[in-house]
Scaffold this motif. Structure first.
Motif, mmCIF file in Angstrom:
data_model
loop_
_atom_site.group_PDB
_atom_site.id
_atom_site.type_symbol
_atom_site.label_atom_id
_atom_site.label_comp_id
_atom_site.label_asym_id
_atom_site.label_seq_id
_atom_site.Cartn_x
_atom_site.Cartn_y
_atom_site.Cartn_z
ATOM 1 N N SER A 199 -39.332 -91.131 39.458
ATOM 2 C CA SER A 199 -39.439 -91.983 38.067
ATOM 3 C C SER A 199 -39.390 -90.968 36.797
ATOM 4 C CB SER A 199 -40.859 -92.250 38.113
ATOM 5 O OG SER A 199 -41.132 -93.533 39.396
ATOM 6 N N GLU A 200 -39.760 -89.854 36.803
ATOM 7 C CA GLU A 200 -39.486 -89.155 35.844
ATOM 8 C C GLU A 200 -38.273 -88.683 35.655
ATOM 9 O OE1 GLU A 200 -42.384 -85.630 36.970
ATOM 10 O OE2 GLU A 200 -44.049 -86.861 36.000
ATOM 11 N N TYR A 201 -37.506 -88.520 36.616
ATOM 12 C CA TYR A 201 -35.883 -88.282 36.525
ATOM 13 C C TYR A 201 -35.311 -89.528 35.748
ATOM 14 C CZ TYR A 201 -35.861 -84.099 39.589
ATOM 15 O OH TYR A 201 -36.082 -82.830 40.117
ATOM 16 N N GLU A 202 -35.612 -90.528 36.076
ATOM 17 C CA GLU A 202 -35.115 -91.944 35.509
ATOM 18 C C GLU A 202 -35.598 -91.781 34.048
ATOM 19 O OE1 GLU A 202 -33.005 -95.182 34.788
ATOM 20 O OE2 GLU A 202 -32.727 -93.662 36.242
ATOM 21 N N ASP A 203 -36.921 -91.459 33.853
ATOM 22 C CA ASP A 203 -37.320 -91.813 32.542
ATOM 23 C C ASP A 203 -36.609 -90.832 31.509
ATOM 24 O OD1 ASP A 203 -39.236 -93.410 33.105
ATOM 25 O OD2 ASP A 203 -40.982 -92.106 33.467
ATOM 26 N N ARG A 204 -36.108 -89.665 31.984
ATOM 27 C CA ARG A 204 -35.432 -88.642 31.198
ATOM 28 C C ARG A 204 -34.123 -88.973 31.131
ATOM 29 N NH1 ARG A 204 -38.693 -83.810 34.013
ATOM 30 N NH2 ARG A 204 -40.458 -83.813 32.597
ATOM 31 N N LEU A 205 -33.495 -89.102 32.241
ATOM 32 C CA LEU A 205 -31.801 -89.276 32.489
ATOM 33 C C LEU A 205 -31.224 -90.824 32.563
ATOM 34 C CD1 LEU A 205 -31.478 -86.782 35.222
ATOM 35 C CD2 LEU A 205 -31.286 -86.359 32.919
ATOM 36 N N HIS A 206 -32.102 -91.707 32.688
ATOM 37 C CA HIS A 206 -31.783 -93.165 32.570
ATOM 38 C C HIS A 206 -30.353 -93.626 33.396
ATOM 39 C CE1 HIS A 206 -34.737 -93.306 29.297
ATOM 40 N NE2 HIS A 206 -34.072 -92.479 28.851
ATOM 41 N N LEU A 207 -30.104 -92.928 34.585
ATOM 42 C CA LEU A 207 -28.926 -93.023 35.078
ATOM 43 C C LEU A 207 -28.885 -94.286 35.902
ATOM 44 C CD1 LEU A 207 -28.285 -89.708 37.030
ATOM 45 C CD2 LEU A 207 -27.239 -90.522 34.701
ATOM 46 N N LEU A 208 -30.036 -94.721 36.529
ATOM 47 C CA LEU A 208 -30.138 -96.218 37.004
ATOM 48 C C LEU A 208 -30.078 -97.313 36.231
ATOM 49 C CD1 LEU A 208 -30.707 -97.735 39.539
ATOM 50 C CD2 LEU A 208 -33.046 -97.409 39.226
ATOM 51 N N ARG A 209 -30.535 -97.104 34.952
ATOM 52 C CA ARG A 209 -30.623 -97.998 34.070
ATOM 53 C C ARG A 209 -29.030 -98.206 33.545
ATOM 54 N NH1 ARG A 209 -32.153 -97.775 27.904
ATOM 55 N NH2 ARG A 209 -32.100 -95.608 28.600
ATOM 56 N N GLN A 210 -28.476 -97.316 33.175
ATOM 57 C CA GLN A 210 -27.137 -97.198 32.689
ATOM 58 C C GLN A 210 -26.017 -97.566 33.773
ATOM 59 O OE1 GLN A 210 -26.496 -93.002 31.504
ATOM 60 N NE2 GLN A 210 -27.435 -93.429 29.720
ATOM 61 N N SER A 211 -26.374 -97.383 35.073
ATOM 62 C CA SER A 211 -25.497 -97.922 36.280
ATOM 63 C C SER A 211 -25.536 -99.505 36.199
ATOM 64 C CB SER A 211 -26.045 -97.245 37.412
ATOM 65 O OG SER A 211 -25.112 -97.862 38.543
ATOM 66 N N GLU A 212 -26.724 -99.861 35.988
ATOM 67 C CA GLU A 212 -26.973 -101.455 36.009
ATOM 68 C C GLU A 212 -26.430 -102.139 34.958
ATOM 69 O OE1 GLU A 212 -28.310 -103.157 38.754
ATOM 70 O OE2 GLU A 212 -28.455 -100.997 39.771
ATOM 71 N N GLN A 213 -26.485 -101.422 33.736
ATOM 72 C CA GLN A 213 -25.698 -101.821 32.546
ATOM 73 C C GLN A 213 -24.278 -101.792 32.716
ATOM 74 O OE1 GLN A 213 -27.678 -99.348 29.529
ATOM 75 N NE2 GLN A 213 -29.241 -100.731 29.008
#
Length: 105
Positions: free
Chosen positions: A63-77
């Motif tokens: 979760s901390e990696y995602e909070d910092r890097l946002h790769l999952l969110r960007q991939s979904e977008q």
């Protein structure tokens, strides 16, 4: 910190290689192979509380990696934008969108 197994599996897809080998193994056994804490404990010869601790810490790290890097969110977008673009491209555009989707998979 999400406890949703679906979200955690997505986070594992993105960031599992950043976990230690032991964290990766425990998370895969629990979330991908659906083993219980007791089954993992028995297989790895560690206590159930140690398994739970690894899962909780690893989930927090993901979760901390995602909070910092946002790769999952960007991939979904990006996937959403590719889907929207499909309505506005010609045959050649479909070819490029298909290649882009393959890269995102």
């Amino acid at each position: 910190m999400s406890k949703d197994p679906f979200v955690i599996n997505l986070l594992l897809d993105m960031y599992e290689n950043l976990l230690t080998e032991k964290q990766k193994m425990i998370m895969q056994l629990h979330y991908r192979e659906d083993l219980s804490l007791a089954e993992i404990s028995e297989e790895l010869a560690i206590s159930r509380s140690a398994v739970l601790d690894h899962i909780q810490r690893s989930t927090k790290i993901l979760s901390e990696y995602e909070d910092r890097l946002h790769l999952l969110r960007q991939s979904e977008q990006i996937k959403e934008l590719v889907s929207l673009l499909r309505a506005h491209v010609d045959e050649e555009g479909f070819t490029y969108l298909n290649k882009l989707e393959e890269l995102l998979s």
